[in-house]
Design a protein around this motif. Sequence first.
Motif, PDB file in Angstrom:
ATOM      1  N   TYR A 188       0.955  -1.598   0.398  1.00  0.00           N
ATOM      2  CA  TYR A 188       0.003  -0.101   0.006  1.00  0.00           C
ATOM      3  C   TYR A 188       1.311   1.561   0.264  1.00  0.00           C
ATOM      4  O   TYR A 188       1.816   1.372   0.346  1.00  0.00           O
ATOM      5  CB  TYR A 188      -0.807   0.272   1.520  1.00  0.00           C
ATOM      6  N   LEU A 206       3.663   0.679   2.206  1.00  0.00           N
ATOM      7  CA  LEU A 206       3.292  -0.505   4.322  1.00  0.00           C
ATOM      8  C   LEU A 206       2.841  -1.436   3.606  1.00  0.00           C
ATOM      9  O   LEU A 206       2.409  -1.286   2.005  1.00  0.00           O
ATOM     10  CB  LEU A 206       2.422   0.303   4.825  1.00  0.00           C
ATOM     11  N   GLN A 257       1.119   5.665   1.454  1.00  0.00           N
ATOM     12  CA  GLN A 257       0.167   6.292   2.019  1.00  0.00           C
ATOM     13  C   GLN A 257       0.740   8.028   1.434  1.00  0.00           C
ATOM     14  O   GLN A 257       2.070   7.787   1.480  1.00  0.00           O
ATOM     15  CB  GLN A 257       0.031   6.038   2.947  1.00  0.00           C
ATOM     16  N   GLN A 304      -4.001  11.044   3.795  1.00  0.00           N
ATOM     17  CA  GLN A 304      -4.567  10.509   3.424  1.00  0.00           C
ATOM     18  C   GLN A 304      -4.240   9.094   3.274  1.00  0.00           C
ATOM     19  O   GLN A 304      -3.915   8.588   4.539  1.00  0.00           O
ATOM     20  CB  GLN A 304      -4.693  10.435   2.092  1.00  0.00           C
ATOM     21  N   GLY A 305      -5.146   8.254   3.089  1.00  0.00           N
ATOM     22  CA  GLY A 305      -5.610   6.766   3.289  1.00  0.00           C
ATOM     23  C   GLY A 305      -4.742   6.135   2.662  1.00  0.00           C
ATOM     24  O   GLY A 305      -4.231   6.330   1.766  1.00  0.00           O
ATOM     25  N   LEU A 306      -5.057   5.105   2.498  1.00  0.00           N
ATOM     26  CA  LEU A 306      -4.393   4.151   1.913  1.00  0.00           C
ATOM     27  C   LEU A 306      -4.069   3.185   0.978  1.00  0.00           C
ATOM     28  O   LEU A 306      -5.175   2.714   0.668  1.00  0.00           O
ATOM     29  CB  LEU A 306      -3.649   2.661   3.042  1.00  0.00           C
ATOM     30  N   PHE A 312       4.419   7.155   2.403  1.00  0.00           N
ATOM     31  CA  PHE A 312       4.884   5.843   2.917  1.00  0.00           C
ATOM     32  C   PHE A 312       4.567   4.600   2.199  1.00  0.00           C
ATOM     33  O   PHE A 312       2.792   4.255   1.968  1.00  0.00           O
ATOM     34  CB  PHE A 312       4.128   6.765   4.209  1.00  0.00           C
TER      35      PHE A 312
END
Lengths: 112, 108
Positions: free
Chosen positions: A35, A90, A37, A41-43, A88
């Motif tokens: 994911y 994840l 980010q 914001q969301g992922l 970022f």
Amino acid sequence: DGGITQSPKYLFRKEGQNVTLSCEQNLNHDAMYWYRQDPGQGLRLIYYSQIVNDFQKGDIAEGYSVSREKKESFPLTVTSAQKNPTAFYLCASSTQRNTEAFFGQGTRLTVV
Amino acid sequence: GIQVEQSPPDLILQEGANSTLRCNFSDSVNNLQWFHQNPWGQLINLFYIPSGTKQNGRLSATTVATERYSLLYISSSQTTDSGVYFCAGARGTGKLIFGQGTTLQVKP
């Protein structure tokens, strides 16, 4: 100690370079996910893999590539074609579809 | 695809107060999770709750699958509860779709 390990924590890339983010899990999970980010914001899903040697594009796969040669490893390459790679990242894993997913600590990528 | 809407976007509480965070889905899901993102960015699993009610200490969650929403309750909030809370859902696959998050600030 079981879990998901992402490395490095911080990564700096020059424009035009490819970089590879590592994700390793020792949970014996079949499915793995990447994911992205952005701040505030969301992922959003980049790529996912339900089984070794197989993977599918997520919602924002352009400019990224992955491989799944081993069950425990799912590296993500951010290519020079990705126009805005600073974010970022994840990694997550789960036993199979529709079961609880667990996340690594993330990698912060900055283009300099 | 599934759309996930979280409310409120921001919440400021005094320590000791209670709060309710809501998550609405545009379509039915059979995988629903709540996460807390800490200041270092890590996502901490709070609940895996496709339906029903669960409790863990001061936190509890309820999902009403037939009406496509989930609620996260935080009671007697503490400053350590501050951060961003995400809900995420999936339908038929493990591809979680995330909401935009609720940013919670608990003041001492």
